[in-house]
Scaffold this active site. Structure first.
Site, PDB file in Angstrom:
ATOM      1  N   HIS A 194      -0.251  -4.401  -0.682  1.00 46.82           N
ATOM      2  CA  HIS A 194       0.090  -3.456  -1.747  1.00 46.82           C
ATOM      3  C   HIS A 194      -1.119  -2.564  -2.031  1.00 46.82           C
ATOM      4  O   HIS A 194      -2.272  -2.966  -1.801  1.00 46.82           O
ATOM      5  CB  HIS A 194       0.467  -4.204  -3.019  1.00 46.82           C
ATOM      6  CG  HIS A 194       1.781  -4.911  -2.938  1.00 46.82           C
ATOM      7  ND1 HIS A 194       2.443  -5.363  -4.042  1.00 46.82           N
ATOM      8  CD2 HIS A 194       2.562  -5.253  -1.880  1.00 46.82           C
ATOM      9  CE1 HIS A 194       3.572  -5.946  -3.693  1.00 46.82           C
ATOM     10  NE2 HIS A 194       3.656  -5.898  -2.367  1.00 46.82           N
ATOM     11  N   GLU A 219      -2.600  -1.808  -4.774  1.00 44.13           N
ATOM     12  CA  GLU A 219      -3.589  -2.402  -5.677  1.00 44.13           C
ATOM     13  C   GLU A 219      -4.476  -3.399  -4.956  1.00 44.13           C
ATOM     14  O   GLU A 219      -5.687  -3.445  -5.196  1.00 44.13           O
ATOM     15  CB  GLU A 219      -2.895  -3.123  -6.843  1.00 44.13           C
ATOM     16  CG  GLU A 219      -2.019  -2.239  -7.685  1.00 44.13           C
ATOM     17  CD  GLU A 219      -0.549  -2.299  -7.288  1.00 44.13           C
ATOM     18  OE1 GLU A 219       0.303  -2.294  -8.186  1.00 44.13           O
ATOM     19  OE2 GLU A 219      -0.255  -2.342  -6.069  1.00 44.13           O
ATOM     20  N   CYS A 242       2.989  -5.566  -9.625  1.00 43.72           N
ATOM     21  CA  CYS A 242       3.838  -6.752  -9.526  1.00 43.72           C
ATOM     22  C   CYS A 242       3.019  -7.963  -9.984  1.00 43.72           C
ATOM     23  O   CYS A 242       1.817  -7.854 -10.264  1.00 43.72           O
ATOM     24  CB  CYS A 242       4.316  -6.941  -8.083  1.00 43.72           C
ATOM     25  SG  CYS A 242       3.009  -7.429  -6.936  1.00 43.72           S
ATOM     26  N   CYS A 255      -0.105  -8.629  -7.734  1.00 42.53           N
ATOM     27  CA  CYS A 255      -1.197  -7.684  -7.974  1.00 42.53           C
ATOM     28  C   CYS A 255      -1.822  -7.890  -9.350  1.00 42.53           C
ATOM     29  O   CYS A 255      -3.043  -7.801  -9.502  1.00 42.53           O
ATOM     30  CB  CYS A 255      -0.698  -6.254  -7.812  1.00 42.53           C
ATOM     31  SG  CYS A 255      -0.240  -5.862  -6.103  1.00 42.53           S
TER      32      CYS A 255
END
Length: 148
Positions: free
Chosen positions: A56, A58, A86, A89
């Protein structure tokens, strides 16, 4: 003196990363990490290209920022991300002890805000809705394109 380094200024930079993801066929999430008004990390989703569910924006930005600073804690840094983090993260951001998080669009299905307990570090400042419409539109366009 006018301060050009506003949350909107930095969110526009995160949106550039989201557009890069979009252009690559990745879910268009972009993130940047800032320290002392300097962007020290830029990232976007790479889950498709890397075949890695943890890639992801992040997560990649956290790793890059830690490398840039030479340490794992990001206490004096700000994350600007186009979509609400999410749970995975958010947990990583808590471990990194990031100072501030700014996100654009809410994630109604998988965002960490759906939890009944705050998963972020207790000292982390969180602000949402920065350029919400622009951040939502790129996501909507991406998924509408794939439904056709």
């Amino acid at each position: 003196m006018i301060n050009i380094f506003t949350p909107e200024y930095f969110m526009k930079e995160a949106l550039k990363e989201a557009q890069n993801a979009y252009d690559m066929g990745e879910v268009p999430v972009g993130a940047i990490i800032v320290s002392n008004n300097v962007i020290i990390a830029r990232a976007h989703n790479f889950t498709q290209k890397l075949n890695d569910v943890t890639a992801h924006a992040e997560m990649i930005a956290i790793t890059s920022a830690a490398e840039a600073l030479g340490g794992k804690y990001l206490k004096d840094c700000q994350l600007y991300v186009t979509l609400e983090p999410c749970i995975m993260c958010a947990g990583a951001l808590a471990w990194a002890q990031i100072g501030e998080i700014y996100f654009g669009a809410s994630d109604e299905k998988r965002g960490a805000g759906r939890l009944t307990e705050n998963i972020y570090h207790p000292k982390t400042k969180i602000e949402f809705g920065i350029m919400k419409n622009e951040c939502s539109e790129i996501m909507k366009a991406f998924f509408e394109e794939r439904r056709d």
